[in-house]
Write a protein that holds these residues in place. Sequence first.
Motif, PDB file in Angstrom:
ATOM      1  N   UNK A 154       3.939   1.048  10.028  1.00 26.48           N
ATOM      2  CA  UNK A 154       2.645   0.391  10.190  1.00 26.48           C
ATOM      3  C   UNK A 154       1.916   0.250   8.871  1.00 26.48           C
ATOM      4  N   UNK A 155       0.633  -0.072   8.917  1.00 28.99           N
ATOM      5  CA  UNK A 155      -0.168  -0.254   7.705  1.00 28.99           C
ATOM      6  C   UNK A 155      -0.305   1.066   6.959  1.00 28.99           C
ATOM      7  N   UNK A 170       1.025   6.449   7.098  1.00 26.21           N
ATOM      8  CA  UNK A 170       1.336   5.284   7.931  1.00 26.21           C
ATOM      9  C   UNK A 170       2.137   5.750   9.131  1.00 26.21           C
ATOM     10  N   UNK A 171       1.983   5.099  10.304  1.00 24.70           N
ATOM     11  CA  UNK A 171       2.824   5.435  11.462  1.00 24.70           C
ATOM     12  C   UNK A 171       4.243   4.902  11.251  1.00 24.70           C
ATOM     13  N   UNK A 172       5.242   5.754  11.531  1.00 23.84           N
ATOM     14  CA  UNK A 172       6.637   5.380  11.320  1.00 23.84           C
ATOM     15  C   UNK A 172       7.436   5.674  12.584  1.00 23.84           C
ATOM     16  N   UNK A 173       8.194   4.684  13.053  1.00 23.69           N
ATOM     17  CA  UNK A 173       9.142   4.891  14.150  1.00 23.69           C
ATOM     18  C   UNK A 173      10.529   4.950  13.534  1.00 23.69           C
ATOM     19  N   UNK A 217      -8.044   3.384 -12.269  1.00 20.11           N
ATOM     20  CA  UNK A 217      -7.006   2.354 -12.192  1.00 20.11           C
ATOM     21  C   UNK A 217      -6.818   1.910 -10.742  1.00 20.11           C
ATOM     22  N   UNK A 218      -6.675   0.608 -10.538  1.00 15.59           N
ATOM     23  CA  UNK A 218      -6.423   0.092  -9.188  1.00 15.59           C
ATOM     24  C   UNK A 218      -4.928   0.122  -8.890  1.00 15.59           C
ATOM     25  N   UNK A 219      -4.557   0.718  -7.757  1.00 16.04           N
ATOM     26  CA  UNK A 219      -3.167   0.810  -7.315  1.00 16.04           C
ATOM     27  C   UNK A 219      -2.978   0.044  -6.010  1.00 16.04           C
ATOM     28  N   UNK A 220      -1.790  -0.500  -5.834  1.00 15.33           N
ATOM     29  CA  UNK A 220      -1.366  -1.087  -4.566  1.00 15.33           C
ATOM     30  C   UNK A 220      -0.094  -0.370  -4.143  1.00 15.33           C
ATOM     31  N   UNK A 221      -0.154   0.400  -3.038  1.00 17.92           N
ATOM     32  CA  UNK A 221       0.950   1.278  -2.658  1.00 17.92           C
ATOM     33  C   UNK A 221       1.369   1.053  -1.206  1.00 17.92           C
ATOM     34  N   UNK A 222       2.656   1.242  -0.935  1.00 18.75           N
ATOM     35  CA  UNK A 222       3.204   1.126   0.413  1.00 18.75           C
ATOM     36  C   UNK A 222       4.186   2.248   0.671  1.00 18.75           C
ATOM     37  N   UNK A 223       4.211   2.712   1.926  1.00 14.13           N
ATOM     38  CA  UNK A 223       5.269   3.610   2.370  1.00 14.13           C
ATOM     39  C   UNK A 223       6.446   2.764   2.848  1.00 14.13           C
ATOM     40  N   UNK A 224       7.667   3.252   2.633  1.00 14.88           N
ATOM     41  CA  UNK A 224       8.846   2.571   3.151  1.00 14.88           C
ATOM     42  C   UNK A 224       9.741   3.616   3.811  1.00 14.88           C
ATOM     43  N   UNK A 225      10.464   3.206   4.852  1.00 14.95           N
ATOM     44  CA  UNK A 225      11.320   4.119   5.613  1.00 14.95           C
ATOM     45  C   UNK A 225      12.732   3.566   5.643  1.00 14.95           C
ATOM     46  N   UNK A 233       9.564  -1.887   4.780  1.00 22.14           N
ATOM     47  CA  UNK A 233       8.357  -1.665   3.993  1.00 22.14           C
ATOM     48  C   UNK A 233       7.138  -1.692   4.907  1.00 22.14           C
ATOM     49  N   UNK A 234       6.099  -1.009   4.501  1.00 24.26           N
ATOM     50  CA  UNK A 234       4.847  -1.016   5.243  1.00 24.26           C
ATOM     51  C   UNK A 234       4.385  -2.442   5.498  1.00 24.26           C
ATOM     52  N   UNK A 235       3.848  -2.709   6.702  1.00 22.06           N
ATOM     53  CA  UNK A 235       3.397  -4.058   7.024  1.00 22.06           C
ATOM     54  C   UNK A 235       2.216  -4.490   6.163  1.00 22.06           C
ATOM     55  N   UNK A 236       1.401  -3.560   5.707  1.00 24.81           N
ATOM     56  CA  UNK A 236       0.286  -3.880   4.802  1.00 24.81           C
ATOM     57  C   UNK A 236       0.102  -2.708   3.842  1.00 24.81           C
ATOM     58  N   UNK A 237      -0.009  -2.964   2.527  1.00 26.71           N
ATOM     59  CA  UNK A 237      -0.151  -1.866   1.574  1.00 26.71           C
ATOM     60  C   UNK A 237      -1.574  -1.332   1.540  1.00 26.71           C
ATOM     61  N   UNK A 238      -1.719  -0.185   0.904  1.00 26.62           N
ATOM     62  CA  UNK A 238      -3.042   0.386   0.654  1.00 26.62           C
ATOM     63  C   UNK A 238      -3.467   0.022  -0.758  1.00 26.62           C
ATOM     64  N   UNK A 239      -4.678  -0.493  -0.905  1.00 27.54           N
ATOM     65  CA  UNK A 239      -5.220  -0.833  -2.220  1.00 27.54           C
ATOM     66  C   UNK A 239      -6.393   0.109  -2.490  1.00 27.54           C
ATOM     67  N   UNK A 240      -6.328   0.842  -3.596  1.00 34.67           N
ATOM     68  CA  UNK A 240      -7.382   1.802  -3.912  1.00 34.67           C
ATOM     69  C   UNK A 240      -7.502   1.942  -5.421  1.00 34.67           C
ATOM     70  N   UNK A 241      -8.647   2.460  -5.868  1.00 32.54           N
ATOM     71  CA  UNK A 241      -8.891   2.677  -7.295  1.00 32.54           C
ATOM     72  C   UNK A 241      -9.189   4.146  -7.528  1.00 32.54           C
TER      73      UNK A 241
END
Length: 469
Positions: A154-155, A170-173, A217-225, A233-241
């Motif tokens: 999930x996101x 993120x939720x992972x099945x 610093x601004x990061x764009x990160x995703x979990x992948x399984x 890959x995660x359906x939507x990444x997390x964007x944070x600074x």
Amino acid sequence: MEQDGDVGMEFGRVRRALVWTGAAALVAGTTGVLGATGAGATATASKPAVAEAAAKDVTATTAKLTAKVNPNGAKTSISVACTGGSYAWSANGLAAGGTPSTVTASLTSLTPETGYSCTLTATNSAGSTESSAIGFTTPESSEPGPEVTAPTVGDTTATDVTDTTATLSAPVNPGGGATTLGVTCTGGTYKWTATGPASGDTPALASADLTELEPGTEYTCSLKATNSAGTTQSSAPAVFTTTGAGEPTPTPTVTPTPTPDPTPAPDAGAPTVGPTAAAGVTSDSATLTGSVTPNGIATAATATCTGGAWTAGGAFAGSGTAPVTVSVPLTGLSAGTKYVCAIQATNTAGTTTSAGPVSFVTNGAPKPPTTSTAISIKAKTFNAKKGKSKTYAVATFTDKADLPASSYKVTINWGDGTSSTGKVVRTGKGTYKVTGKHKYTKAGKKTTKVTVSKSGSAKVTSKGRANTA
């Protein structure tokens, strides 16, 4: 009668103590001992005897181990130990006695298509006896395993963000298969550790801890399984600074223009120059024009001319890949003189001269030749070696006009009936030397003659000597 009753009751108790059964299950990879409590072994007991150990009724997940066991006078328990794969077991023991009996241990939870090596151990109060190794291989399971599909993710969200750390979740099945988690980020440096569902087909929250982030610093990160069916890959990444000021942005250094690029691009090359044209011709000046293609490297343009005295300016063609029209001014020309000029372009990959030069005549009447001593020449005496081609310095001359070396023409008479064109090299303000390459075929003294001329002036000659040995 009461005494006889007491004896009967005691005999019953002893008999019941000698009859027992027991069973236990063993977790995968461990061994256990099954036995029964009760009256101890007789004084004449000895260690059990074990023979004829074998495996039978082997399936993908079960088997039976059998052996002939003699308790040898004391109640005896049976245990199982196996190597090769997972298993569980249960077995019965034997009451005290002296007659061999067949014992059976049931194995369950075996791994399909796996080779096992097992032993039965019989234990009584006098000691333990181990059977010979019992080897067998389980067949392929006839029951289909669970279907594995690629995991779903999930996101991704980010929490607990600091200067250098953050937590992703993120939720992972897992999709029914063993699943591992990974992290991918852009924006700056990072390290990660992740935990999450190992297998199953039910969504569960997975998380990853990020460390060594860059402050501000601004990061764009995703979990992948990933499992055996693929990676998602995660359906939507997390964007944070990340918090903190971060590193200051350096002030760019202003580079004066033009500045040639010292490192050519992989597809860059020497410039290309089109035909040269002349415009604005006067008695002492003109302007050369032409098309220059820099071919990806900072390129400067100037001129090269023959015919008389001249001085050229320059032009900058840039560093692009498209043709650029440049104009190069000429000054210090001689009146009434024919010039042949071409534009010359240079970058770090090389120099290219226009293949189409232009010819023009300056306005006005040319100056008549004079016998002035504007050029003062002195031929030299030099030593030469017969049969060897060598370059000699044959003369020096001065000229207050201080023209480029290309403004002069030199002829060298070598004194042996041959002549050639000499080379002029400017050595200082208004000073020059003349060199030439020659091979003498005979020894002896030769009188040389060096003649220098320039446009608008009379020729000047000086005699020298070559001593050939």
